[in-house]
Design a protein around this motif. Structure first.
Motif, mmCIF file in Angstrom:
data_model
loop_
_atom_site.group_PDB
_atom_site.id
_atom_site.type_symbol
_atom_site.label_atom_id
_atom_site.label_comp_id
_atom_site.label_asym_id
_atom_site.label_seq_id
_atom_site.Cartn_x
_atom_site.Cartn_y
_atom_site.Cartn_z
ATOM 1 N N MET A 254 -6.845 -4.585 4.079
ATOM 2 C CA MET A 254 -8.104 -3.848 4.266
ATOM 3 C C MET A 254 -7.916 -2.335 4.298
ATOM 4 N N ARG A 255 -6.770 -1.855 4.814
ATOM 5 C CA ARG A 255 -6.607 -0.404 4.902
ATOM 6 C C ARG A 255 -6.224 0.194 3.556
ATOM 7 N N THR A 256 -5.265 -0.454 2.851
ATOM 8 C CA THR A 256 -4.790 0.125 1.588
ATOM 9 C C THR A 256 -5.609 -0.367 0.403
ATOM 10 N N GLY A 257 -6.342 -1.485 0.564
ATOM 11 C CA GLY A 257 -7.212 -1.973 -0.521
ATOM 12 C C GLY A 257 -6.478 -2.767 -1.592
ATOM 13 N N GLY A 258 -5.142 -2.994 -1.434
ATOM 14 C CA GLY A 258 -4.399 -3.742 -2.463
ATOM 15 C C GLY A 258 -4.706 -5.236 -2.389
ATOM 16 N N THR A 259 -4.719 -5.901 -3.555
ATOM 17 C CA THR A 259 -4.911 -7.368 -3.558
ATOM 18 C C THR A 259 -3.685 -8.015 -4.206
ATOM 19 N N TYR A 260 -3.263 -9.162 -3.643
ATOM 20 C CA TYR A 260 -2.032 -9.812 -4.106
ATOM 21 C C TYR A 260 -2.181 -11.328 -4.021
ATOM 22 N N PRO A 261 -1.494 -12.094 -4.916
ATOM 23 C CA PRO A 261 -1.453 -13.556 -4.766
ATOM 24 C C PRO A 261 -0.282 -13.940 -3.843
ATOM 25 N N VAL A 262 -0.502 -14.897 -2.955
ATOM 26 C CA VAL A 262 0.564 -15.311 -2.026
ATOM 27 C C VAL A 262 1.544 -16.227 -2.759
ATOM 28 N N ASP A 263 2.833 -15.792 -2.847
ATOM 29 C CA ASP A 263 3.853 -16.612 -3.529
ATOM 30 C C ASP A 263 4.490 -17.616 -2.580
ATOM 31 N N ARG A 264 4.827 -17.137 -1.384
ATOM 32 C CA ARG A 264 5.527 -17.998 -0.423
ATOM 33 C C ARG A 264 4.923 -17.792 0.948
ATOM 34 N N LEU A 265 4.880 -18.853 1.723
ATOM 35 C CA LEU A 265 4.493 -18.763 3.139
ATOM 36 C C LEU A 265 5.587 -19.463 3.920
ATOM 37 N N GLY A 266 5.843 -18.967 5.115
ATOM 38 C CA GLY A 266 6.868 -19.655 5.879
ATOM 39 C C GLY A 266 6.963 -19.162 7.298
ATOM 40 N N VAL A 267 7.926 -19.726 8.020
ATOM 41 C CA VAL A 267 8.186 -19.311 9.403
ATOM 42 C C VAL A 267 9.687 -19.060 9.529
ATOM 43 N N PHE A 268 10.071 -18.313 10.582
ATOM 44 C CA PHE A 268 11.497 -18.062 10.828
ATOM 45 C C PHE A 268 11.987 -19.048 11.873
ATOM 46 N N ARG A 269 12.986 -19.855 11.490
ATOM 47 C CA ARG A 269 13.653 -20.668 12.523
ATOM 48 C C ARG A 269 15.088 -20.240 12.468
ATOM 49 N N PRO A 270 15.459 -19.156 12.960
ATOM 50 C CA PRO A 270 15.870 -17.867 12.413
ATOM 51 C C PRO A 270 15.935 -17.820 10.885
ATOM 52 N N GLU A 271 16.390 -18.909 10.207
ATOM 53 C CA GLU A 271 16.400 -18.889 8.739
ATOM 54 C C GLU A 271 14.966 -19.081 8.255
ATOM 55 N N MET A 272 14.654 -18.558 7.066
ATOM 56 C CA MET A 272 13.300 -18.724 6.531
ATOM 57 C C MET A 272 13.075 -20.189 6.149
ATOM 58 N N GLN A 273 11.883 -20.707 6.487
ATOM 59 C CA GLN A 273 11.555 -22.075 6.099
ATOM 60 C C GLN A 273 10.137 -22.073 5.534
ATOM 61 N N ASN A 274 9.976 -22.569 4.311
ATOM 62 C CA ASN A 274 8.661 -22.537 3.662
ATOM 63 C C ASN A 274 7.740 -23.592 4.255
ATOM 64 N N ILE A 275 6.447 -23.223 4.424
ATOM 65 C CA ILE A 275 5.438 -24.196 4.858
ATOM 66 C C ILE A 275 4.172 -23.975 4.012
ATOM 67 N N PRO A 276 3.307 -24.977 3.888
ATOM 68 C CA PRO A 276 2.152 -24.823 2.979
ATOM 69 C C PRO A 276 1.042 -23.913 3.505
ATOM 70 N N GLU A 277 0.861 -23.837 4.841
ATOM 71 C CA GLU A 277 -0.235 -23.003 5.359
ATOM 72 C C GLU A 277 0.077 -22.493 6.760
ATOM 73 N N LEU A 278 -0.585 -21.370 7.122
ATOM 74 C CA LEU A 278 -0.491 -20.820 8.479
ATOM 75 C C LEU A 278 -1.895 -20.774 9.046
ATOM 76 N N GLY A 279 -2.073 -21.340 10.258
ATOM 77 C CA GLY A 279 -3.404 -21.376 10.865
ATOM 78 C C GLY A 279 -3.529 -20.361 11.992
ATOM 79 N N PRO A 280 -4.680 -20.351 12.714
ATOM 80 C CA PRO A 280 -4.892 -19.372 13.786
ATOM 81 C C PRO A 280 -3.821 -19.500 14.872
#
Length: 599
Positions: A229-255
């Motif tokens: 919202m501040r910079t106005g840039g738009t991007y497609p999300v390539d990867r989503l994930g969480v740190f279990r210290p190592e990166m682990q991909n997950i399909p979605e992040l909720g509230p």
């Protein structure tokens, strides 16, 4: 999909060396987040310099799953934060992303200045705070006294503080239960438009820019198009994930969840920390308030020893600035040192860390000029300019007055060292504002000029109190004072790396100390070198470094005295010529040592 009531987001805050990273290690180990064979000390500190100095510099996040005693499995998102005053900006950002804090206090040392500073940030961010007394296995630990101190000094009820030893693992299960039972669950609406906070971002050579986010409302999925919202840039999300210290991909992040995304973002400067991320089509109406940008307080010039490495230095500084939002830089040139950069830092430790990283990660030898602060110069024509480098001081006839930055310093010190601390603060032109007691420790509040604190105040404070004092400061604004620019001339040439701003009343003692020091630090040459400190055209202190001499009359046995005279005159003329054209080499260490005062 995780139920909101089974999520807990928290950070660990404490003074330096009270055991934040060790506690994080034990929580990760006990919940089996990392396999035993991969476990190591300071697991979340992944920079070499962090492991070497034993300090945390970047705040790091990790997701832990914990099966609690009530039969439910909870997701705990932990942020391990730094303790040093120079990295308080990292702490304040982390606080906004979580709902609660574990306040770790060393049971033998008690409450320190940085404990106070960090806990106030947590209170400002509206956190639920759970006090944890660490190092209970030490013989000097006194839990009841420290719990009482937490109540007196901070005003938090510490009667049911969790007592642990993060090193041996005693009491760690109680910490996990306290997190689940005493910290609040996050709030959020899964069906509302996406609203996520950009907590941090860093550059990864393989993935591009990795953005750490905390989802407030809505859901973000792989493949969504997002908008900053501040910079106005738009991007497609390539990867989503969480740190279990190592990166682990997950399909979605909720509230309520904390994770990372990559979205073909080329530069970290396109991601403003504190920005609000939302969907491109279905946008949220109210952005998050965001963070105040970091204000650098210390400036210094960084120059390559070998001027051919200037382009390499530019690359390395740009790469470091990508990952460190609180570091700023601009190009500058100097007559003595050639091309370099004027860089802004949050403090001297921050400066040292950046300098070490450039020298180590990019293999560049650096010359660092005297650290200085920003002065406000009010000209006679009513304009105001900011002075970052004393060498750029305008002509004094055009200047009306100067203002210097002041800080409010809070020092906690055991009673027996109080006199030394008060003397040190008075010597640094401090104005005492408050003096209170908590048990046997005094809490002194001083109004100090930042330029007196910047160089070696912290080292001096540690040495006069044998390491028992703790120190924290915040900016208070500017005030007018009688300041002058003091130049150092070596062989009649001004050395702009040694120009400093000093108070007029102190200029002579400062100047004398500096030239005496330089006399010992500069190696002798074949010609004599005058070393002078001057204010404008007036020399206020001088030392002469004598020349190395060869005995040219050694081979004259007897004979006429005029033969010896002739040889000596010839030598004298040679020395004079040498002095005229000779270059004085000032070693790198001399720059730094000459500026350390009060030894």
């Amino acid at each position: 999909m995780t139920d909101l009531k089974n999520i807990r987001n928290f950070s660990i805050v404490a003074h330096i060396d009270h055991g934040k990273s060790t506690l994080a290690d034990r929580l990760i180990q006990l919940t089996g987040t990392v396999a035993a064979r991969d476990m190591k000390e300071q697991l979340l500190d992944n920079m070499d310099i962090e492991r070497e100095r034993g300090i945390t510099i970047k705040a790091n996040t990790v997701r832990i799953e914990y099966p609690a005693q009530d039969g439910q499995t909870y997701i705990l998102n932990l942020i391990d934060t730094p303790g040093h005053v120079d990295f308080a900006y990292e702490v304040s950002r982390s606080m906004q992303a979580v709902e609660g804090s574990l306040l770790v206090v060393d049971a033998s040392q008690g409450v320190e200045a940085q404990t106070l500073a960090n806990v106030y940030q947590a209170i400002e961010a509206d956190h639920e705070i759970v006090p944890v007394l660490n190092k209970v296995d030490l013989p000097a630990a006194d839990c009841d006294r420290v719990a009482e101190q937490i109540e007196d000094v901070i005003g938090i009820d510490a009667t049911d503080a969790v007592r642990i030893s993060a090193k041996t693992g005693v009491g760690i299960p109680d910490v996990l239960e306290a997190i689940v039972t005493r910290l609040p669950a996050p709030k959020g609406d899964r069906d509302a438009p996406l609203k996520a906070m950009l907590v941090d971002s860093y550059y990864d050579a393989y993935l591009g820019v990795v953005v750490i986010i905390r989802v407030i409302d809505g859901v973000i999925r792989k493949g969504d198009r997002i908008r900053m919202m501040r910079t106005g840039g738009t991007y497609p999300v390539d990867r989503l994930g969480v740190f279990r210290p190592e990166m682990q991909n997950i399909p979605e992040l909720g509230p309520g969840e904390i994770g990372f995304l990559t979205a073909s973002i080329k530069q970290v400067r396109d991601t403003r920390v504190g920005d609000t991320i939302t969907h491109e089509k279905k946008q949220t109406t109210t952005p998050l308030p965001g963070f105040k940008p970091a204000q650098p307080v210390v400036f210094c010039g960084l120059f390559p020893v070998d001027s051919a490495q200037f382009e390499d230095l530019r690359d390395s500084i740009e790469k470091l600035a990508l990952n460190d939002a609180s570091f700023s830089y601009e190009m500058e040139t100097s007559a003595a040192l050639g091309f370099g950069f004027r860089c802004g830092f949050l403090g001297l430790l921050h400066l040292e860390v950046i300098r070490d990283r450039i020298e180590r990660e990019y293999d560049i030898d650096l010359i660092t000029t005297a650290p200085s602060v920003i002065y406000h110069i009010y000209m006679r024509d009513g304009t105001m300019m900011e002075l970052h480098n004393p060498a750029d001081m305008p002509d004094l006839t055009l200047v009306d007055h100067l203002e210097e930055p002041r800080i409010k310093a809070t020092i906690l010190v055991p009673d027996e060292y109080l006199g030394d601390v008060l003397k040190l603060c008075q010597d640094r032109r401090g104005i005492q504002q408050d003096l209170t007691y908590a048990g046997t420790r005094a809490m002194v509040v001083y109004d100090l000029p930042l330029n007196e604190v910047v160089f070696d105040f912290y080292d001096r404070l540690k040495s006069v109190t044998k390491g028992y004092a703790s120190f924290d400061y915040q900016m208070m604004g500017y005030r007018q004072d009688y300041l002058v620019k003091m130049q150092v001339l070596v062989n009649d040439e001004p050395v702009d790396a040694l120009s400093t701003m000093v108070h007029r009343d102190r200029a002579e003692t400062r100047g004398r100390a500096m030239v005496e020091k330089l006399k010992d630090l500069i190696p002798r040459h074949m010609f004599k070198i005058p070393i002078q400190a001057a204010i404008g055209g007036k020399v206020i202190a001088r030392e002469t470094l004598s020349a190395m001499r060869k005995d040219v009359t050694a081979k004259c046995y007897g004979g006429d005295a005029t033969r010896k005279r002739k040889l000596l005159d010839k030598q004298k003329a040679g020395k004079k010529k040498m002095r005229q054209f000779g270059k004085v080499e000032i070693p790198q260490q001399a720059f730094i040592n000459a500026l350390k005062m009060d030894d």
